[in-house]
Design a protein around this motif. Sequence first.
Motif, short mmCIF file in Angstrom:
data_model
loop_
_atom_site.label_atom_id
_atom_site.label_comp_id
_atom_site.label_asym_id
_atom_site.label_seq_id
_atom_site.Cartn_x
_atom_site.Cartn_y
_atom_site.Cartn_z
N ARG A 196 0.84 -1.21 0.00
CA ARG A 196 0.00 0.00 0.00
C ARG A 196 0.87 1.26 0.00
O ARG A 196 0.61 2.22 -0.74
CB ARG A 196 -0.91 -0.02 1.22
CG ARG A 196 -1.87 1.16 1.33
CD ARG A 196 -2.82 0.93 2.50
NE ARG A 196 -3.80 2.00 2.60
CZ ARG A 196 -3.66 3.09 3.35
NH1 ARG A 196 -2.54 3.25 4.07
NH2 ARG A 196 -4.61 4.02 3.39
N THR A 197 1.91 1.26 0.83
CA THR A 197 2.80 2.42 0.88
C THR A 197 3.51 2.63 -0.44
O THR A 197 3.60 3.76 -0.95
CB THR A 197 3.83 2.23 2.01
OG1 THR A 197 3.15 2.10 3.25
CG2 THR A 197 4.79 3.40 2.07
N THR A 204 1.03 3.85 -3.13
CA THR A 204 0.63 5.25 -2.88
C THR A 204 1.76 6.20 -3.26
O THR A 204 1.53 7.22 -3.94
CB THR A 204 0.27 5.44 -1.40
OG1 THR A 204 -0.83 4.55 -1.08
CG2 THR A 204 -0.17 6.87 -1.13
N ASP A 249 2.07 6.77 -6.83
CA ASP A 249 0.89 7.39 -7.42
C ASP A 249 0.06 6.39 -8.22
O ASP A 249 -0.55 6.75 -9.23
CB ASP A 249 1.28 8.58 -8.30
CG ASP A 249 0.12 9.56 -8.47
OD1 ASP A 249 -0.78 9.57 -7.59
OD2 ASP A 249 0.11 10.29 -9.48
N PRO A 287 -2.35 4.02 -6.48
CA PRO A 287 -3.00 3.34 -5.36
C PRO A 287 -3.91 2.19 -5.79
O PRO A 287 -4.20 1.30 -4.98
CB PRO A 287 -3.81 4.47 -4.70
CG PRO A 287 -3.99 5.49 -5.78
CD PRO A 287 -2.74 5.43 -6.59
N THR A 323 -5.45 -1.44 -4.15
CA THR A 323 -6.90 -1.65 -4.06
C THR A 323 -7.29 -2.94 -4.78
O THR A 323 -8.09 -3.74 -4.27
CB THR A 323 -7.66 -0.46 -4.66
OG1 THR A 323 -7.24 0.73 -3.99
CG2 THR A 323 -9.16 -0.64 -4.47
#
Length: 570
Positions: free
Chosen positions: A531-532, A535, A538, A540, A544
């Motif tokens: 996730r990090t 994110t 850019d 994300p 998901t």
Amino acid sequence: MKDEWTRDEIEALADPRSFQRGSGYQRDGRVEITKRSAGRVDAVVRGTIPYSVELRRDPRMWSCTCPVGEDGVFCKHCVAVALDVAVPAPTSRSSRRATPVDEDIDIRSFVTSLDHEALVELAMEQTDADWQLRERLRAQAIAAAGGTVNIREWKLRIDAAFGGRRFVPYAEAGSWAHEVCDVIDALDDMRAAGHAAAVVLLVEHANRRADEAVQHVDDSDGWLTDISERLAQVHLRACLESQPEPVALAQRLADFELRGELDTFRRAAATYAHVLGPTGLAEYRRIVEPKWRAARTSKDPYSHVAFASTQAMIGIAQGVEDPDELIAIRVGDLRSPYDYLEIAEALLAADRQDDALTWACRGLEAFADRQWQTPPLREFAAGQLRAGGDRAGAEALWWEAFERHPSIDGYRKLLAESADTEARRQQAIDILRQRFVGADTEARTRNPLLERAPATTLVEILLYEGRADDAWDVASTHGCDDRIWMTLARAREADHPLDVIPIYARAAVAQIDTKKNGGYRTAVELLARIRTLATNADVPQRFTDLLTTVTTDHARKRNLMALIDKKGWR
């Protein structure tokens, strides 16, 4: 500092048994740091034999020369070294504020300032809560008065600790073992208080109980091995201090060695040679040699009697320091490179350097296919060649090993021995590239390991040399072992986060498939890492989409879903 490790990550890398044993090695002072620089620690851990360990901080890598470590596992020796350089666990804010005050207090000075009556009261209060302290003081008081300890009372205490013949299930084995070890520690305290002769007999009594416990304790974690080692240490110390009558001692030790289930007194004639002396060693031989000769001609050469009597005879040969007798016992039963090494070391101790080197080379030739067992023997042979001025011969030994069975440890040994490290470095990398690039395509299709094994070693070497991008290219093209992919990912994620997301995703799914809570926790940690990365890059949606797949495919795993919900991801 860059080379520091944390206790949490050490526990995460090692299995529980390795962590427990490694912690013991570290506590016992078996770690010797040989080199320490930014991001790297080299050490020797003295276990059954000395093993060399290397830890690297960034990228996170490790190696050990033990058989387990050779497979890339974070073994007990790696644990011991990592703990030796570990960062202390963080404390809470309140405790951090209190630390300067605590450090200013000199407890020794405070105790020294107490009057006699206050000290007596303090000691008596503590003895009420600590039976080991109470028995230590009791032993000292008895010795001061010229008395002896109550052997019968202590035998009953030992029997109570071992618990008779009741079955001890796995879940209770740890606490059972700790109680037994507490009694052994108390026996050692009694020895230190001046009762060594009594402790010799009490430890022997405890060893009989330990032998019996083999039949009724679930010892899956090896607690009895620890107990046996502790008993051996205390017994030897007690014998060295009390110097028991050698013939009677030889008779008891021989009986323990020939009949015992545990290895408490394995090769006791060598261990106790200074206590037994010529008379005791002669008695040991009188008892053991007839049984050994009978076992050699029996129909079952691998029986317990055959093995135990052979080990006892080896102990006698070592005790009398006769390498020729050791060879006579070993000939025809040389089952591993360690047997050759034992002979070579005995010959070297007798100042027979040429014979020692000959036996080491014989062992290397006899077990050329056991690359995971030969490094200590090769190290010995190389050391002898080096000591004789043949540096090129020593280097040739390690090159031969690398050609036959390339490995990261063999590569390091080769460079350490080489007079021209740059040339050897390139030669080693070239030979690995030739093996997987030039291998027959059809043969690789039938057996991918033909390509993957040298590729994995090359990836490890390139990582070791700090060439992370080259390592990634080799792994991406030719593949490598799963354990190396995680190391590659950690080395690459800072500059190429999108490359490593699939690697962490595969690892997370593999952890989920273990169907264990520990695996679920590791999987969620990996998902958080993904996730990090997603994110920061850019994208994300990469996280998901993966989370959707995981929660759909594993919706029925309630413990996993609870961990995910705790993160607030759904």
